[in-house]
Design an enzyme around this catalytic site. Structure first.
Site, PDB file in Angstrom:
ATOM      1  N   SER A 294       0.831  -1.206   0.000  1.00  0.00           N
ATOM      2  CA  SER A 294       0.000   0.000   0.000  1.00  0.00           C
ATOM      3  C   SER A 294       0.866   1.256   0.000  1.00  0.00           C
ATOM      4  O   SER A 294       1.636   1.502   0.942  1.00  0.00           O
ATOM      5  CB  SER A 294      -0.905   0.016   1.231  1.00  0.00           C
ATOM      6  OG  SER A 294      -1.523   1.284   1.310  1.00  0.00           O
TER       7      SER A 294
ATOM      8  N   HIS B 139      -1.196  -1.133  -4.233  1.00  0.00           N
ATOM      9  CA  HIS B 139      -2.472  -0.735  -3.625  1.00  0.00           C
ATOM     10  C   HIS B 139      -2.483   0.782  -3.426  1.00  0.00           C
ATOM     11  O   HIS B 139      -1.532   1.360  -2.890  1.00  0.00           O
ATOM     12  CB  HIS B 139      -2.628  -1.467  -2.295  1.00  0.00           C
ATOM     13  CG  HIS B 139      -3.963  -1.346  -1.660  1.00  0.00           C
ATOM     14  ND1 HIS B 139      -5.077  -2.045  -2.088  1.00  0.00           N
ATOM     15  CD2 HIS B 139      -4.380  -0.609  -0.597  1.00  0.00           C
ATOM     16  CE1 HIS B 139      -6.112  -1.743  -1.319  1.00  0.00           C
ATOM     17  NE2 HIS B 139      -5.722  -0.860  -0.404  1.00  0.00           N
TER      18      HIS B 139
ATOM     19  N   ASP C 272      -4.731   3.872  -1.920  1.00  0.00           N
ATOM     20  CA  ASP C 272      -5.845   4.186  -1.011  1.00  0.00           C
ATOM     21  C   ASP C 272      -6.337   5.615  -1.188  1.00  0.00           C
ATOM     22  O   ASP C 272      -5.622   6.566  -0.860  1.00  0.00           O
ATOM     23  CB  ASP C 272      -5.375   4.035   0.440  1.00  0.00           C
ATOM     24  CG  ASP C 272      -5.217   2.583   0.846  1.00  0.00           C
ATOM     25  OD1 ASP C 272      -6.182   1.817   0.683  1.00  0.00           O
ATOM     26  OD2 ASP C 272      -4.130   2.221   1.334  1.00  0.00           O
TER      27      ASP C 272
ATOM     28  N   MET D  47      -8.945   8.456   0.014  1.00  0.00           N
ATOM     29  CA  MET D  47      -9.819   8.799   1.154  1.00  0.00           C
ATOM     30  C   MET D  47     -10.348  10.215   0.995  1.00  0.00           C
ATOM     31  O   MET D  47      -9.586  11.116   0.617  1.00  0.00           O
ATOM     32  CB  MET D  47      -9.025   8.726   2.458  1.00  0.00           C
ATOM     33  CG  MET D  47      -8.349   7.393   2.671  1.00  0.00           C
ATOM     34  SD  MET D  47      -7.422   7.397   4.205  1.00  0.00           S
ATOM     35  CE  MET D  47      -6.633   5.791   4.119  1.00  0.00           C
TER      36      MET D  47
ATOM     37  N   HIS E 172      -8.347   1.480  -4.142  1.00  0.00           N
ATOM     38  CA  HIS E 172      -9.307   1.247  -3.064  1.00  0.00           C
ATOM     39  C   HIS E 172      -9.958   2.580  -2.720  1.00  0.00           C
ATOM     40  O   HIS E 172      -9.308   3.456  -2.140  1.00  0.00           O
ATOM     41  CB  HIS E 172      -8.542   0.652  -1.859  1.00  0.00           C
ATOM     42  CG  HIS E 172      -9.365   0.428  -0.638  1.00  0.00           C
ATOM     43  ND1 HIS E 172      -8.795   0.157   0.590  1.00  0.00           N
ATOM     44  CD2 HIS E 172     -10.706   0.410  -0.429  1.00  0.00           C
ATOM     45  CE1 HIS E 172      -9.747  -0.008   1.497  1.00  0.00           C
ATOM     46  NE2 HIS E 172     -10.919   0.155   0.904  1.00  0.00           N
TER      47      HIS E 172
ATOM     48  N   MET F  88     -12.099   4.783  -0.640  1.00  0.00           N
ATOM     49  CA  MET F  88     -12.783   5.005   0.637  1.00  0.00           C
ATOM     50  C   MET F  88     -13.452   6.371   0.546  1.00  0.00           C
ATOM     51  O   MET F  88     -13.053   7.338   1.234  1.00  0.00           O
ATOM     52  CB  MET F  88     -11.760   4.921   1.786  1.00  0.00           C
ATOM     53  CG  MET F  88     -11.324   3.496   2.066  1.00  0.00           C
ATOM     54  SD  MET F  88      -9.797   3.390   3.000  1.00  0.00           S
ATOM     55  CE  MET F  88      -8.634   3.520   1.665  1.00  0.00           C
TER      56      MET F  88
ATOM     57  N   MET G 254     -11.854  -5.724   5.012  1.00  0.00           N
ATOM     58  CA  MET G 254     -11.058  -4.811   5.850  1.00  0.00           C
ATOM     59  C   MET G 254     -10.737  -5.511   7.171  1.00  0.00           C
ATOM     60  O   MET G 254     -11.652  -5.933   7.881  1.00  0.00           O
ATOM     61  CB  MET G 254     -11.822  -3.517   6.141  1.00  0.00           C
ATOM     62  CG  MET G 254     -11.978  -2.552   4.981  1.00  0.00           C
ATOM     63  SD  MET G 254     -10.445  -1.985   4.185  1.00  0.00           S
ATOM     64  CE  MET G 254      -9.482  -1.344   5.576  1.00  0.00           C
TER      65      MET G 254
ATOM     66  N   GLY H 103      -9.194   4.078   6.954  1.00  0.00           N
ATOM     67  CA  GLY H 103      -8.867   5.477   7.203  1.00  0.00           C
ATOM     68  C   GLY H 103      -7.412   5.720   7.534  1.00  0.00           C
ATOM     69  O   GLY H 103      -6.890   6.794   7.255  1.00  0.00           O
ATOM     70  N   PHE H 104      -6.763   4.715   8.103  1.00  0.00           N
ATOM     71  CA  PHE H 104      -5.378   4.913   8.544  1.00  0.00           C
ATOM     72  C   PHE H 104      -4.556   3.638   8.356  1.00  0.00           C
ATOM     73  O   PHE H 104      -5.090   2.537   8.516  1.00  0.00           O
ATOM     74  CB  PHE H 104      -5.334   5.310  10.024  1.00  0.00           C
ATOM     75  CG  PHE H 104      -6.147   6.541  10.314  1.00  0.00           C
ATOM     76  CD1 PHE H 104      -5.597   7.812  10.129  1.00  0.00           C
ATOM     77  CD2 PHE H 104      -7.471   6.433  10.718  1.00  0.00           C
ATOM     78  CE1 PHE H 104      -6.361   8.951  10.372  1.00  0.00           C
ATOM     79  CE2 PHE H 104      -8.241   7.571  10.958  1.00  0.00           C
ATOM     80  CZ  PHE H 104      -7.684   8.837  10.781  1.00  0.00           C
ATOM     81  N   GLY H 105      -3.278   3.829   8.038  1.00  0.00           N
ATOM     82  CA  GLY H 105      -2.353   2.709   8.028  1.00  0.00           C
ATOM     83  C   GLY H 105      -1.842   2.454   9.432  1.00  0.00           C
ATOM     84  O   GLY H 105      -2.106   3.236  10.355  1.00  0.00           O
ATOM     85  N   GLY H 106      -1.151   1.350   9.600  1.00  0.00           N
ATOM     86  CA  GLY H 106      -0.474   1.070  10.865  1.00  0.00           C
ATOM     87  C   GLY H 106      -1.364   0.672  12.019  1.00  0.00           C
ATOM     88  O   GLY H 106      -0.948   0.773  13.176  1.00  0.00           O
TER      89      GLY H 106
ATOM     90  N   ASP I   6      -6.996  -6.377   3.829  1.00  0.00           N
ATOM     91  CA  ASP I   6      -6.384  -5.048   3.914  1.00  0.00           C
ATOM     92  C   ASP I   6      -6.407  -4.526   5.342  1.00  0.00           C
ATOM     93  O   ASP I   6      -7.481  -4.273   5.902  1.00  0.00           O
ATOM     94  CB  ASP I   6      -7.161  -4.105   2.981  1.00  0.00           C
ATOM     95  CG  ASP I   6      -6.500  -2.739   2.851  1.00  0.00           C
ATOM     96  OD1 ASP I   6      -5.397  -2.555   3.393  1.00  0.00           O
ATOM     97  OD2 ASP I   6      -7.113  -1.869   2.199  1.00  0.00           O
ATOM     98  N   GLY I   7      -5.193  -4.324   5.903  1.00  0.00           N
ATOM     99  CA  GLY I   7      -5.069  -3.698   7.217  1.00  0.00           C
ATOM    100  C   GLY I   7      -4.340  -4.579   8.221  1.00  0.00           C
ATOM    101  O   GLY I   7      -4.799  -5.684   8.523  1.00  0.00           O
ATOM    102  N   GLY I   8      -3.181  -4.100   8.676  1.00  0.00           N
ATOM    103  CA  GLY I   8      -2.461  -4.817   9.730  1.00  0.00           C
ATOM    104  C   GLY I   8      -1.901  -6.163   9.308  1.00  0.00           C
ATOM    105  O   GLY I   8      -1.617  -7.008  10.161  1.00  0.00           O
TER     106      GLY I   8
ATOM    107  N   GLY J 178       0.966  -2.288   4.101  1.00  0.00           N
ATOM    108  CA  GLY J 178       1.496  -0.930   4.061  1.00  0.00           C
ATOM    109  C   GLY J 178       2.725  -0.796   4.927  1.00  0.00           C
ATOM    110  O   GLY J 178       3.861  -0.922   4.478  1.00  0.00           O
TER     111      GLY J 178
HETATM  112  C1  DX5 Z   1      -6.528   1.581   5.514  1.00  0.00           C
HETATM  113  C2  DX5 Z   1      -6.071   1.295   4.100  1.00  0.00           C
HETATM  114  C3  DX5 Z   1      -4.994   0.279   4.018  1.00  0.00           C
HETATM  115  C4  DX5 Z   1      -3.696   0.698   4.668  1.00  0.00           C
HETATM  116  C5  DX5 Z   1      -3.019  -0.538   5.156  1.00  0.00           C
HETATM  117  O1  DX5 Z   1      -7.639   2.401   5.473  1.00  0.00           O
HETATM  118  O2  DX5 Z   1      -7.155   0.811   3.322  1.00  0.00           O
HETATM  119  O3  DX5 Z   1      -4.753  -0.099   2.657  1.00  0.00           O
HETATM  120  O4  DX5 Z   1      -2.828   1.379   3.806  1.00  0.00           O
HETATM  121  O5  DX5 Z   1      -1.900  -0.191   5.881  1.00  0.00           O
HETATM  122  P1  DX5 Z   1      -1.258  -1.167   6.957  1.00  0.00           P
HETATM  123  O6  DX5 Z   1      -0.804  -2.402   6.203  1.00  0.00           O
HETATM  124  O7  DX5 Z   1      -0.157  -0.374   7.521  1.00  0.00           O
HETATM  125  O8  DX5 Z   1      -2.320  -1.528   7.955  1.00  0.00           O
HETATM  126 ZN    ZN Z   2      -6.681  -0.061   1.309  1.00  0.00          ZN
END
Ligand code: DX5
Ligand code: ZN
Length: 219
Positions: free
Chosen positions: A8, A33, A35, A37, A66, A68, A137, A142-145, A175-177, A197
């Site tokens: 991502s 990927h 994202d 938003m 993706h 959002m 999801m 909304g956020f990475g990490g 997608d996510g974590g 990501g």
């Molecule tokens: C979150 C995004 C994800 C995000 C994943 O809203 O859709 O694609 O970038 O990041 P990580 O892998 O750090 O959770």
């Molecule tokens: Zn995503």
């Protein structure tokens, strides 16, 4: 089936985007990927058309977009024209999901639908045959990490079952974590595509991390 890795870009260094894209081009990742938003559907704003166009100029991989954003049907053709190979919209953001999915397919992109953590897989039963991708999801968008939600494993199994019963050819994307702690189990449950990501971009050697993720899940 070979697992697809989709790093991502949200976690990339935006001041050096071209070199980040070059790095991904050389990696074992098949997709990038992307994202988007809007600050309405999710409480954050990321990037849009101009950045996608710039990435498209250099990327040799499929751009996995993706969205959002609220009522994404308004922008499908523009995202396709900017370089999207896959366009995934949120079930929760589309009052006329069937129409939006047809719009994506008519644009020539692969069509995906994403589900928030609280949305049951079964809401896709009437549309699953039209989909190329189901994006589950594993964090709130909304956020990475963020921390991976364990219940996701169960949802992957449910999605796999729905796809099997319906004869759909949709791939299951997570997608996510995502990291090496959960990747093996995700694949065992039936995931086909892993988005990552921070696990990739915060690592000292992203190329090796992508390779490790891919190999760890293909054993
Ligand atoms: C979150 C995004 C994800 C995000 C994943 O809203 O859709 O694609 O970038 O990041 P990580 O892998 O750090 O959770
Ligand atoms: Zn995503």
């Amino acid at each position: 089936m070979n697992t697809i890795i989709a790093p991502s870009l949200l976690a990339a260094n935006f001041a050096n985007l071209q070199s980040e894209v070059n790095m991904l081009n050389q990696s074992e990742a098949e997709w990038i990927h992307f994202d988007v938003m809007d600050g309405v559907f999710v409480p954050n704003i990321s990037f849009g058309f101009p950045v996608l166009e710039a990435v498209k100029k250099y990327a040799t991989k499929v751009l996995d977009v993706h969205l959002m954003i609220q009522e994404p049907g308004r922008y499908v053709e523009q995202f396709r024209a900017a370089g999207a190979g896959n366009i995934t919209v949120h079930y929760e953001a589309c009052p006329h999901l069937h129409r939006t999915v047809q719009q994506i397919k008519d644009s020539g992109a692969k069509a995906g639908v994403a589900l928030n953590p609280h949305t049951p897989v079964q809401v896709l039963s009437e549309i699953i045959q039209d989909l190329d991708l189901v994006l589950i999801m594993s964090v709130n968008p909304g956020f990475g990490g963020q921390k991976f939600i364990q219940r996701t494993f169960q949802k992957v199994q449910e999605a796999k079952e729905l796809i099997r019963e319906s004869g759909s050819k949709a791939l299951i994307e997570i997608d996510g974590g995502v990291n090496q702690q959960n990747s093996v189990a995700l694949i065992e449950q039936g995931a086909n595509v892993l988005v990552a990501g921070n696990f990739v971009f915060s690592s000292p050697e992203p190329l090796k991390t992508i390779a490790a993720l891919k190999n760890s899940v293909n054993v």
